[in-house]
Scaffold this motif. Structure first.
Motif, PDB file in Angstrom:
ATOM      1  N   GLU A 152       0.821  -1.211   0.000  1.00 21.09           N
ATOM      2  CA  GLU A 152       0.000   0.000   0.000  1.00 21.09           C
ATOM      3  C   GLU A 152       0.859   1.267   0.000  1.00 21.09           C
ATOM      4  OE1 GLU A 152      -3.693  -1.996   2.554  1.00 21.09           O
ATOM      5  OE2 GLU A 152      -2.285  -0.607   3.520  1.00 21.09           O
ATOM      6  N   SER A 186      -0.963  11.414  12.003  1.00 19.29           N
ATOM      7  CA  SER A 186      -2.048  12.279  12.454  1.00 19.29           C
ATOM      8  C   SER A 186      -1.768  12.799  13.860  1.00 19.29           C
ATOM      9  CB  SER A 186      -3.364  11.507  12.446  1.00 19.29           C
ATOM     10  OG  SER A 186      -3.272  10.377  13.316  1.00 19.29           O
ATOM     11  N   SER A 191      -2.941   7.164  12.824  1.00 21.29           N
ATOM     12  CA  SER A 191      -3.088   7.001  11.376  1.00 21.29           C
ATOM     13  C   SER A 191      -2.080   7.903  10.686  1.00 21.29           C
ATOM     14  CB  SER A 191      -4.510   7.341  10.933  1.00 21.29           C
ATOM     15  OG  SER A 191      -4.803   8.703  11.213  1.00 21.29           O
ATOM     16  N   LEU A 192      -1.932   7.739   9.377  1.00 22.56           N
ATOM     17  CA  LEU A 192      -1.080   8.645   8.621  1.00 22.56           C
ATOM     18  C   LEU A 192      -1.785   9.990   8.469  1.00 22.56           C
ATOM     19  CD1 LEU A 192       0.260   6.350   5.745  1.00 22.56           C
ATOM     20  CD2 LEU A 192       1.179   6.697   8.050  1.00 22.56           C
ATOM     21  N   LYS A 193      -1.011  11.072   8.480  1.00 25.53           N
ATOM     22  CA  LYS A 193      -1.588  12.376   8.229  1.00 25.53           C
ATOM     23  C   LYS A 193      -2.072  12.431   6.778  1.00 25.53           C
ATOM     24  CE  LYS A 193      -0.704  17.326   8.414  1.00 25.53           C
ATOM     25  NZ  LYS A 193       0.273  18.392   8.737  1.00 25.53           N
ATOM     26  N   PRO A 194      -3.293  12.876   6.533  1.00 24.21           N
ATOM     27  CA  PRO A 194      -3.790  12.958   5.159  1.00 24.21           C
ATOM     28  C   PRO A 194      -2.851  13.770   4.270  1.00 24.21           C
ATOM     29  CG  PRO A 194      -5.580  13.306   6.699  1.00 24.21           C
ATOM     30  CD  PRO A 194      -4.316  13.277   7.510  1.00 24.21           C
ATOM     31  N   GLY A 195      -2.487  13.203   3.157  1.00 18.16           N
ATOM     32  CA  GLY A 195      -1.606  13.879   2.219  1.00 18.16           C
ATOM     33  C   GLY A 195      -0.131  13.758   2.515  1.00 18.16           C
ATOM     34  N   ALA A 196       0.234  13.110   3.630  1.00 21.26           N
ATOM     35  CA  ALA A 196       1.649  12.992   3.988  1.00 21.26           C
ATOM     36  C   ALA A 196       2.397  12.136   2.961  1.00 21.26           C
ATOM     37  CB  ALA A 196       1.794  12.381   5.370  1.00 21.26           C
ATOM     38  N   GLU A 197       3.633  12.533   2.680  1.00 12.71           N
ATOM     39  CA  GLU A 197       4.476  11.801   1.745  1.00 12.71           C
ATOM     40  C   GLU A 197       5.660  11.196   2.486  1.00 12.71           C
ATOM     41  OE1 GLU A 197       3.980  11.243  -1.451  1.00 12.71           O
ATOM     42  OE2 GLU A 197       2.162  12.484  -1.666  1.00 12.71           O
TER      43      GLU A 197
END
Length: 335
Positions: A152, A186, A191-197
């Motif tokens: 993913e 986040s 969770s992952l921060k939205p938009g994080a790369e």
């Protein structure tokens, strides 16, 4: 006059005899102040440690004991098992038949937050990293599921998480011999921060990353070599440093860990091999730094036992006395 000479002679003899008596040179470091490695002589691989408000240190490890064992100690030397992070009913399930590996325990916003790896051996594109929380360090832990799987996030072998906060932001570092990566999480860390790369911060020689902040530097500890081949294991603990969390991490010659350069911190000796996957560095009451890691004991080669050593510093570089596991040493100070 004769009486005086006789008296002086007897005084001299008596004094000579007294000085010839054995002197009790009791060592400053008596046995009560000494610990021996391994501090736990059964398999506790990939340790992570935290000090809780109750005064105990809590240590979590890869599940050679099923469902991820939890141990606690008041002095870093004497450990007791308090249970497991999960049960058969509550253990994560996103990787069917997967093992729970390489945890990382943290205290975030009033909760104990446990990041973990889940994988089957060789499942480098289906393994992943998940997160669970608890109100107490000993649990019970509630699983919140996976943060991501390798396929993913497009990072092969996505295991070995490490959490760190920097300037009010939360980050996860991870990776195993396919590059070390970092990504922002986040606000609650679940969770992952939205938009994080994601971004790569070290090369393909490493796994089991841990970053320690000290005196304006960031120290990236990692492991190289093979972890799990018994007495043939070549695991070795290495490090580089940077003045920025995201690198570049360099060795003493200024060469980058992106190019797989580093300083060797802990390597094998005649009693321990496969010395790697270190924990967080923790302090005793005298400000001395201590680190846990696993090793294969030549005397007890089944599994990977728990070893502890003091981290010392010279010119802002870490080292372990002798560069390999101690057999015995002075205990941490908690009086």
């Amino acid at each position: 006059m004769i009486r005086l000479v006789t008296f002086l002679f007897l005084i001299t003899v008596f004094t000579s005899c007294k000085s010839a008596e054995p002197v009790d040179n009791k060592p400053v470091n008596d046995k009560e102040n000494i610990y021996k490695n391994p501090v736990v002589n059964y398999s506790l691989p990939d340790p992570t440690i935290i000090r809780a408000d109750d005064g105990y240190f809590y240590l979590f490890a890869t599940e050679d004991t099923r469902n991820m064992p939890i141990h606690r100690s008041e002095d870093l030397v004497n450990w007791e098992m308090t249970g497991t992070a999960f049960t058969n009913a509550t253990r994560p399930t996103f990787e069917p038949n997967g093992g729970l590996w390489a945890p990382d325990i943290n205290f975030i916003d009033g909760k104990y937050v446990l990041y973990y790896s889940m994988s089957v051996w060789g499942g480098e594109w289906t393994c992943g990293i998940g997160v669970a929380t608890a109100d107490k360090p000993e649990g019970p832990y509630t699983d919140h599921g996976k943060l991501f799987r390798s396929n993913e996030i497009n990072v092969q072998n996505s295991i070995d998480p490490f959490y760190i906060e920097e300037e009010g932001k939360k980050y996860l570092f991870w990776g195993s011999f396919r590059g070390i990566y970092a990504i922002e999480l986040s606000d609650d860390g679940l969770s992952l921060k939205p938009g994080a790369e994601k971004q790569q911060v070290a090369g393909t020689a490493y796994e089991g990353v841990y970053i320690h902040k000290r005196n304006g530097y960031y120290y990236m500890f990692a492991s190289i070599g093979s972890c799990c081949e018994g007495l043939n294991s070549t695991y070795t603990t290495v490090a580089g440093r940077s003045d920025n969390l995201f690198g570049p991490y360099l060795d003493k010659q200024g060469r980058s860990m992106m190019d797989n350069h580093h300083e060797i911190i802990i390597q094998k000796n005649q009693k321990f091999v496969g010395t790697g996957h270190n924990s967080e560095i923790v302090e005793d009451k005298e400000g001395q730094d201590w680190i846990f890691y696993h090793a294969v004991s030549v005397d007890n080669p089944k599994g990977r036992v728990l070893v502890m050593d003091q981290v010392q510093w010279e010119n802002d570089w870490p080292y372990i006395e002798g560069g390999s596991p101690s057999f015995e040493a002075e205990k941490p100070i908690f009086k």
